[in-house]
Design an enzyme around this catalytic site. Sequence first.
Site, PDB file in Angstrom:
ATOM      1  N   HIS A 166       1.025  -1.215  -0.045  1.00 42.05           N
ATOM      2  CA  HIS A 166      -0.004   0.028  -0.045  1.00 42.05           C
ATOM      3  C   HIS A 166       0.842   1.292  -0.075  1.00 42.05           C
ATOM      4  O   HIS A 166       0.638   2.105  -0.767  1.00 42.05           O
ATOM      5  CB  HIS A 166      -0.918  -0.007   1.076  1.00 42.05           C
ATOM      6  CG  HIS A 166      -1.801   1.139   1.283  1.00 42.05           C
ATOM      7  ND1 HIS A 166      -3.178   1.225   0.834  1.00 42.05           N
ATOM      8  CD2 HIS A 166      -1.652   2.544   1.896  1.00 42.05           C
ATOM      9  CE1 HIS A 166      -3.511   2.324   0.978  1.00 42.05           C
ATOM     10  NE2 HIS A 166      -2.767   3.122   1.578  1.00 42.05           N
ATOM     11  N   GLU A 167       1.899   1.188   0.895  1.00 37.37           N
ATOM     12  CA  GLU A 167       2.574   2.707   1.213  1.00 37.37           C
ATOM     13  C   GLU A 167       3.641   2.701  -0.276  1.00 37.37           C
ATOM     14  O   GLU A 167       3.980   3.646  -0.707  1.00 37.37           O
ATOM     15  CB  GLU A 167       3.573   2.575   2.428  1.00 37.37           C
ATOM     16  CG  GLU A 167       2.336   2.424   3.627  1.00 37.37           C
ATOM     17  CD  GLU A 167       1.585   3.545   3.547  1.00 37.37           C
ATOM     18  OE1 GLU A 167       1.752   4.716   3.038  1.00 37.37           O
ATOM     19  OE2 GLU A 167       0.452   3.404   4.485  1.00 37.37           O
ATOM     20  N   HIS A 200       1.953   4.717  -2.769  1.00 38.83           N
ATOM     21  CA  HIS A 200       2.207   6.002  -2.718  1.00 38.83           C
ATOM     22  C   HIS A 200       3.447   6.593  -2.756  1.00 38.83           C
ATOM     23  O   HIS A 200       3.375   7.408  -3.579  1.00 38.83           O
ATOM     24  CB  HIS A 200       1.855   6.413  -1.044  1.00 38.83           C
ATOM     25  CG  HIS A 200       0.345   6.320  -0.531  1.00 38.83           C
ATOM     26  ND1 HIS A 200      -0.755   6.853  -1.377  1.00 38.83           N
ATOM     27  CD2 HIS A 200      -0.280   5.512   0.366  1.00 38.83           C
ATOM     28  CE1 HIS A 200      -1.989   6.396  -0.567  1.00 38.83           C
ATOM     29  NE2 HIS A 200      -1.621   5.709   0.340  1.00 38.83           N
TER      30      HIS A 200
END
Length: 455
Positions: free
Chosen positions: A21-22, A25
Amino acid sequence: MTLLTTIAAFVVALGCLIVVHELGHFAVARSCGVKVLRFSVGFGRPLWARRYGRDATEWVIAAFPLGGYVKMLDEREGPVDHKELARAFNRQSVWRRVAIVMAGPAANFLLAIALYWALFVYGVPGLKPVLGEPPPGTPAHHAGFASGDVLVSIGDDPVASWQDARWILLQRAVGKAAVDITVTPAAGGSVIRRLDLTGVTAGDLDGDLLRTLGLARFQPPLKPVIGEVVGGGAAERAGLKAGDEIMAISNQRIESWEQVVKLVRAHPGAPLVFEIRRGGALLPAIVVTPEAVAQGGEKIGRIGAAARMDPAVLADLLVDVRYGPLESFVRAVQKTWDTSAFSLRMLGKMIVGEVSLRNLSGPITIADYAGQSAQSGVASYLLFLALISISLGVLNLLPIPLLDGGHLLYYAIEIVQGRPLSDRIIEIGQHAGLALLVALMAFALYNDIHRLIGG
């Protein structure tokens, strides 16, 4: 060993999903020229930290593991050198900010697609969708289903395994409408039977839906001989072993494994006296106390023992579902989309009270599922990872301040009105979002604890 497996499986799953997920980003922020100051797995005090890359990004593993974050250069969080103003997150166009925020959930969906694709290419083991005799009075009995019926399709959806049947019927049951099911009877041919789902309740969705509908898996006749004993279970603690033949339970003569299952299920937490023959010799009576577990809103007994099955019979009941690379990709995308849409649909029904909030699960339940799937094999664990990855993506897209969806809501308003929201409104939203998330986490933990207490 079971506890260690559960903890390890949970930590690996959580770490993998947070990192993916990170990284979403991080990757899009870097591609937009934004400077990333910190990449953290977890919150709170850093347990490990190192700096890497041309921007000396700090990579951190923190004490509280339920989440993570990417900290970017931003004037709202501190002074920024005028030479790096162009690299500050808040100086980016609204569309770039949208892309950076969307990248996290998108990474979770892409991970799910990749996992499903790999599984569909490699092959997903499952049970053939063969039905047992439906209990009288159930919807399946009224529809005319019979033992030996093989499910071919539910509506327009083909059924390749029992897992497919469970998933498709769960989606259909939420709509509470009758559905046409094509089956191949034991005698051959093809028959369409109409299953009435209009009477499905919220409680049915919470429990074992297929059992409620009367759709039971076909169980071949099995002798009352133990084939496997689960480590740490009631059977192992009492001294039962693989190969033991169960002659009687509490003075009731046993002739089939089905009798064993019925008696054990009917006596959660109550001692049962087993008469066992081992290696041709009768043993002294063995007392086994079935563990009480919750299933379908009721407590049932479980001892942690499985019947011995002829390998040829078992092989005839199993199916390996696999597809070519291109079809696997299409099915992986469709599976990810269907699961995401169903998650949102169920969430909406929770909000309006049509589905119980007891379906909300916290870290304890998720850890338990992680452990169970890991012990069931690599394929089961990867399916669990794909499902949780989708859930994480959907959760983060909810329009709640502090989540990615909350930021996207702010940016949507900014696009419409032509200017950003004031810092005061954003601050109020952050406080409200924090309160809501804390309440949801507390309720999920309550559900976890309630499940533990209830078995």
